[in-house]
Design an enzyme around this catalytic site. Structure first.
Site, PDB file in Angstrom:
ATOM      1  N   ARG A  15       0.839  -1.195   0.000  1.00  0.00           N
ATOM      2  CA  ARG A  15       0.000   0.000   0.000  1.00  0.00           C
ATOM      3  C   ARG A  15       0.878   1.251   0.000  1.00  0.00           C
ATOM      4  O   ARG A  15       2.070   1.198   0.268  1.00  0.00           O
ATOM      5  CB  ARG A  15      -0.918  -0.002   1.222  1.00  0.00           C
ATOM      6  N   LYS A  75       1.584   2.214   7.392  1.00  0.00           N
ATOM      7  CA  LYS A  75       1.909   1.456   8.596  1.00  0.00           C
ATOM      8  C   LYS A  75       2.827   2.241   9.520  1.00  0.00           C
ATOM      9  O   LYS A  75       3.453   3.229   9.134  1.00  0.00           O
ATOM     10  CB  LYS A  75       2.563   0.123   8.230  1.00  0.00           C
ATOM     11  N   TYR A  94      -1.311   4.687  10.379  1.00  0.00           N
ATOM     12  CA  TYR A  94      -1.757   3.715  11.374  1.00  0.00           C
ATOM     13  C   TYR A  94      -0.607   3.471  12.349  1.00  0.00           C
ATOM     14  O   TYR A  94       0.546   3.280  11.936  1.00  0.00           O
ATOM     15  CB  TYR A  94      -2.140   2.383  10.716  1.00  0.00           C
ATOM     16  N   HIS A  96      -1.324   1.854  16.049  1.00  0.00           N
ATOM     17  CA  HIS A  96      -1.643   0.707  16.919  1.00  0.00           C
ATOM     18  C   HIS A  96      -0.622   0.581  18.051  1.00  0.00           C
ATOM     19  O   HIS A  96      -0.037  -0.477  18.283  1.00  0.00           O
ATOM     20  CB  HIS A  96      -1.701  -0.588  16.097  1.00  0.00           C
ATOM     21  N   GLU A 118      -6.232   5.135  13.320  1.00  0.00           N
ATOM     22  CA  GLU A 118      -7.213   4.234  13.937  1.00  0.00           C
ATOM     23  C   GLU A 118      -7.919   4.823  15.147  1.00  0.00           C
ATOM     24  O   GLU A 118      -8.887   4.222  15.641  1.00  0.00           O
ATOM     25  CB  GLU A 118      -6.542   2.909  14.323  1.00  0.00           C
ATOM     26  N   ASP A 270      -3.510  -6.485  15.180  1.00  0.00           N
ATOM     27  CA  ASP A 270      -2.821  -5.191  15.220  1.00  0.00           C
ATOM     28  C   ASP A 270      -2.863  -4.577  16.613  1.00  0.00           C
ATOM     29  O   ASP A 270      -1.984  -3.782  16.976  1.00  0.00           O
ATOM     30  CB  ASP A 270      -3.451  -4.212  14.230  1.00  0.00           C
TER      31      ASP A 270
END
Length: 372
Positions: A15, A75, A94, A96, A118, A270
């Site tokens: 991605r 990420k 993101y 996490h 998120e 995640d």
């Protein structure tokens, strides 16, 4: 503002933080975008596509981080990227962090401004930047789960929908949110027998109205989880507590009682995973077996369908990227309390309560952090 888009380097992550159409939108509004060469190659966007959209192309990730006031990724930063972050630089991706103490430590040390997709909220209490990937992960969970049930993967040798004269598989989805709903929809479409567990009666009513008697909706208790795990061929874990570590709802003892060759897909991995026997895996080596049960626990599931995922993610993130670029992060977060929930780390302080609690670290209120 100067925005940077590095190439993703997590294992088999194809991605990209911004596709060319998003870059064009930003440059059209007067912002500058620098993209690392090959950033979009995994989804068939060339450097020339980015140049045509108005981006500058550079050869190394260090060159992207060096010039960018805001870095837009998919990420969490990897170890080689930690030293590239700097004080005051906006990182929008993101994160996490509840399951990533090493990343959290690096972000705090860098004194960057880390905003996590998120945990950004909307006026309805939803998670608009997590939702697109939850949709993808939920749908993927059924197709990878079906594959895990094949004999060559260590599974029971069961076809989800069965065939005329042979019973269909039993699918249990734990969590009726976006990911769980999409998983249920896909499993029902493949003609499996599907049960969804959730602790919200309102959500169960919505699912019942949406899908009718084809879907079995059950209020989630320890007893219900144990009972339905015992009979399931495929269990999908789709539990989310925003910013926090996922609760371990399926214990190791429950796994021991499951059918030999059953499969488990942990979408919650995640955030640490909702199965006690889960551990993070990659697309290179996605599964492992515990007590004759196949586990699929890939931490970047949507990366396997990277073109679809990148487009869906950009549809959701672009308005927020534009708001940060147009206003600067302090004004953007001050004016939008829902957007402010995305602020996880600010100049060395953790600014999300659930992250701080999960990691046992002090918490600073984001409202205080962004004051001039």
């Amino acid at each position: 503002m100067h925005i940077g888009v590095p190439r993703e380097i997590k294992t088999q992550e194809y991605r990209v933080g911004m596709i060319p159409s998003s870059v064009r939108e930003l440059t059209h509004h007067g912002h500058t975008v620098t993209v690392e060469t090959g950033a979009g190659a995994g989804i068939n966007f060339t450097d020339d596509d980015y140049r045509a959209a108005g981006a500058d192309i550079v050869a190394e990730p260090a060159a992207v981080f060096a010039v960018a006031e805001m870095v837009v990724k998919v990420k969490e930063p990897q170890a080689s990227e930690f030293p590239l972050l700097r004080e005051g630089q906006i990182l929008f991706t993101y994160l996490h962090l509840a399951a990533e103490p090493e990343v959290t430590e690096a972000l705090m040390a860098s004194k960057c401004v880390a905003i996590a997709y998120e945990t950004v909220a909307d006026i309805h209490g939803g998670l608009p930047l997590l939702s697109p990937m939850s949709e993808v992960a939920g749908r993927m969970a059924i197709q990878v789960g079906a594959h895990c049930l094949e004999k060559e993967r260590g599974g029971r040798g069961v076809l989800l929908g069965g065939v005329p004269g042979v019973e269909a598989a039993d699918v249990l989805v734990i969590g009726g949110g976006v990911a769980g709903t999409n998983a249920a929809r896909m499993a029902m479409g493949m003609e499996a027998r599907v049960t969804v567990l959730d602790r919200s009666l309102d959500r169960l009513k919505e699912l019942d109205m949406q899908f009718g008697p084809t879907l079995n909706t059950i209020y989630s208790t320890v007893d219900a989880v144990e009972r339905y795990v015992l009979t399931a061929d495929l269990v999908v874990g789709a539990v989310l507590v925003p910013g926090a570590t996922a609760p371990k709802l399926v214990t190791a003892e429950m796994v021991k009682t499951m059918k030999p060759g059953a499969a488990m897909v942990d979408i919650s991995i995640d955030q640490g995973g909702c199965f006690e026997t889960s551990r993070p895996t990659t697309h290179e080596d996605p599964t492992f077996i515990v007590d004759d049960v196949v586990h699929y626990c890939v931490t970047n599931m949507p990366g396997a369908v990277s073109r679809t995922s990148s487009a869906a993610l950009n549809n959701a993130t672009l308005p927020f990227v534009m708001e940060l670029a147009d206003k600067g992060y302090r004004r953007a977060l001050h004016e939008n309390a829902h957007f402010r929930k995305g602020l996880n780390v600010h100049h060395g302080d953790i600014t999300h309560a659930a992250v701080a609690k999960a990691l046992g670290l002090p918490h600073r209120h984001p409202e205080d952090a962004i004051l001039p």
